[in-house]
Design a protein around this motif. Structure first.
Motif, mmCIF file in Angstrom:
data_model
loop_
_atom_site.group_PDB
_atom_site.id
_atom_site.type_symbol
_atom_site.label_atom_id
_atom_site.label_comp_id
_atom_site.label_asym_id
_atom_site.label_seq_id
_atom_site.Cartn_x
_atom_site.Cartn_y
_atom_site.Cartn_z
ATOM 1 N N LYS A 99 0.844 -1.200 0.000
ATOM 2 C CA LYS A 99 0.000 0.000 0.000
ATOM 3 C C LYS A 99 0.879 1.250 0.000
ATOM 4 O O LYS A 99 1.813 1.353 0.802
ATOM 5 N N HIS A 136 0.964 5.515 0.111
ATOM 6 C CA HIS A 136 0.233 6.737 0.455
ATOM 7 C C HIS A 136 1.137 7.937 0.230
ATOM 8 O O HIS A 136 2.295 7.957 0.664
ATOM 9 N N THR A 137 0.576 8.958 -0.463
ATOM 10 C CA THR A 137 1.294 10.219 -0.678
ATOM 11 C C THR A 137 0.366 11.384 -0.327
ATOM 12 O O THR A 137 -0.809 11.187 -0.010
ATOM 13 N N ALA A 193 0.709 8.477 -5.799
ATOM 14 C CA ALA A 193 0.804 7.111 -5.268
ATOM 15 C C ALA A 193 0.792 6.057 -6.377
ATOM 16 O O ALA A 193 1.477 5.034 -6.279
ATOM 17 N N GLY A 197 -6.281 2.191 -7.132
ATOM 18 C CA GLY A 197 -5.835 3.447 -6.540
ATOM 19 C C GLY A 197 -6.446 4.655 -7.208
ATOM 20 O O GLY A 197 -7.075 4.574 -8.265
ATOM 21 N N GLU A 253 -3.536 9.865 -3.992
ATOM 22 C CA GLU A 253 -2.858 9.814 -2.691
ATOM 23 C C GLU A 253 -2.744 8.395 -2.160
ATOM 24 O O GLU A 253 -1.977 8.137 -1.231
ATOM 25 N N ASP A 254 -3.505 7.472 -2.737
ATOM 26 C CA ASP A 254 -3.430 6.070 -2.305
ATOM 27 C C ASP A 254 -3.423 5.136 -3.508
ATOM 28 O O ASP A 254 -4.114 5.369 -4.514
ATOM 29 N N ALA A 264 -2.629 0.612 -4.191
ATOM 30 C CA ALA A 264 -2.267 -0.670 -3.577
ATOM 31 C C ALA A 264 -2.231 -1.751 -4.653
ATOM 32 O O ALA A 264 -2.972 -1.683 -5.640
#
Length: 378
Positions: free
Chosen positions: A186, A188-189, A203, A234, A243-244, A246
Motif C-alpha cells: 500500500k 500513500h502520498t 501514489a 488506486g 494519494e493512495d 495498492a
C-alpha cells in the motif's frame, strides 16, 4: 477376504459415487467458508458408523483410524474449499461423458473418493499396517494459506510418518512443492489537484515504479523463481493526484533460500521508493518450501503411487511441481506427495469439468494404493 469385500464395495458404489459427488459439489465452499461442506462430511461419516470423527479449530473434519503412538501413521487429506464465491452458480450437468461444474475436480471428486474409502474403513474395520488420519481439509486455495494442513500438522507432527495430499488429476504425480510469499503493498502520498498541485508525489506513479523494478528481475537456471502482480487499485478521479494506491504480488520457487532472496529483493525495491511516500507491506500468504525431507522416503511414495496408477489407469504418470497441502509437512521434514483421483480440465474456471468415468477409476486407484500398502489381507 478383504479384497473381495473391497471389490464388491467399489462395485456397489459405482453409481452412488456420482450422486454423492453431485451433492457435495453443489454445496458452496469458498475458502474460509467451508462450514456447510464440513458439516455434510462429518454427518456422513457419523451416519456411516465412523467412530471418533471430529472437527478441529481450523474446520478440518478428521477421522482417525487405527492411530498408533509415535510416527507410525499416514495422513490422507483432500481439501473442501474451492476458489469460487458463494454466489457462483453450482449445478452439476452432464454432457458427452463429462460432468461440468465449478470446483467439481478441484477438489470435490477427490474428496468423494477419500470419503468412500473412510466409510469402507468404518464399516469393515480392516486390519492395517499403520494408522491413517482421513482429513477433509480447509483453506488450501489462494489466501487460505494452507490453513487446514498447517493446523493439522502443528497438532499431529509427532504422529505422522508420511502424508498424501489427494488433489488434482491422476495423470501426474506432484512430487516437488512450490513455496511462495504474497504481499499487499500500500502506497500513500500527499496527493492533490492535478493542475494546482502538479508535481506532488503520485501514489499510482510510486506503485508503478515498484512494479517496474520488480519486472526487471531476471531469474536464472540456478535460482529459478517466478513473480506476478495480480491486482492493482488506486486514485479517486482523473483530475486528482492519487494519494493512495495498492497492489498484490507474489514470488514462487521450490528453493527456500531463493525465496528468502526474493523477499529481500522486494523489500530493497520498496525502500528505494520510500523517500516521497509512506509504503506498507502486509504479508497475505506464505507457503513454505521443503526442508530436510528424507529423499528415499519420498521416492518410495512416488514408486507406490506410480505402481497403482499404472495398474488401474494404465498410464505412466508424469512427475511435476505444484503448491498443495504437501507444502506444510515437507517444510517440517515429513515425506509427502500429491496424487489425484480424476481426470478433467479447466480447473479454477466456471467451465471446469471432469470425465464421469474417471471418478470411478479414481476410487479403484485409491483402493489399490491403500489395499496394497496399508490394509492387511487377512
Amino acid at each position: 477376504m478383504l479384497k473381495e469385500k473391497a471389490l464388491k464395495y467399489i462395485e456397489d458404489n459405482s453409481d452412488k459415487i456420482i450422486d454423492l459427488l453431485t451433492q457435495i459439489t453443489e454445496i458452496p465452499a469458498p475458502t474460509g467458508h467451508e462450514g456447510a461442506r464440513s458439516e455434510f462430511i462429518e454427518k456422513y461419516l457419523d451416519d456411516s458408523g465412523a467412530v471418533g470423527v471430529y472437527r478441529d479449530k481450523a474446520g478440518n473434519v478428521v477421522y482417525p483410524y487405527g492411530i498408533r503412538p509415535g510416527k507410525h501413521n499416514a495422513v490422507m487429506i483432500a481439501h473442501l474449499d474451492t476458489v469460487f464465491s458463494k454466489d457462483t452458480p453450482l449445478e452439476v450437468t452432464e454432457k458427452d461423458g463429462k460432468l461440468l461444474c465449478p470446483g467439481i475436480g478441484d477438489d470435490t471428486a477427490n474428496v468423494v473418493c477419500l470419503l468412500l474409502l473412510a466409510v469402507f474403513a468404518a464399516k469393515y474395520r480392516p486390519q492395517i499396517r499403520c494408522g491413517i488420519f482421513f482429513v477433509f481439509g480447509t483453506g488450501e486455495e489462494g489466501l487460505g494459506n494452507l490453513k487446514g494442513s498447517r493446523r493439522f500438522m502443528e497438532e499431529h507432527a509427532g504422529y505422522v510418518s508420511h502424508f498424501w495430499a489427494i488433489d488434482l488429476y491422476y495423470k501426474k504425480i506432484y512430487t516437488d512443492m512450490v513455496g511462495s510469499i504474497r504481499y499487499r503493498i500500500k502506497v500513500h502520498t500527499v496527493g492533490g489537484h492535478s493542475y494546482l498541485n502538479f508535481g506532488n508525489p503520485n501514489a499510482i506513479q510510486v506503485a508503478a515504479g515498484i512494479i517496474n523494478d520488480l519486472y526487471k528481475m531476471r531469474p536464472d537456471e540456478e535460482e529459478s523463481y517466478t513473480y506476478n502482480v495480480g491486482t492493482i487499485a488506486g486514485g479517486n478521479s482523473v483530475n486528482s493526484i492519487a494519494e493512495d494506491a495498492a497492489f498484490t504480488m507474489e514470488f514462487r520457487t521450490g528453493n527456500s533460500e531463493v525465496l528468502k532472496k526474493c523477499d529481500q529483493a522486494i523489500h530493497d525495491i520498496v525502500k528505494r521508493f520510500s523517500k516521497n511516500a509512506q509504503i506498507e507491506m502486509d504479508v497475505i500468504g506464505k507457503r513454505p518450501c521443503a526442508e530436510g525431507v528424507p529423499e528415499e522416503s519420498v521416492d518410495k511414495m512416488i514408486a507406490r503411487a506410480r505402481e497403482s496408477i499404472r495398474a488401474i489407469i494404465g498410464i505412466d504418470p508424469e512427475e511435476t511441481t505444484a503448491s498443495t497441502d504437501c507444502n506444510i509437512p515437507l517444510s517440517m521434514g515429513v515425506p509427502a506427495i500429491c496424487i489425484g483421483l480424476c481426470d478433467g480440465a479447466l480447473l479454477h474456471t466456471e467451465e471446469e469439468w471432469i470425465w464421469k468415468d474417471s471418478v470411478k477409476k479414481g476410487l479403484r486407484l485409491l483402493f489399490h494404493l491403500v489395499y496394497k500398502y496399508y490394509f492387511n489381507e487377512d
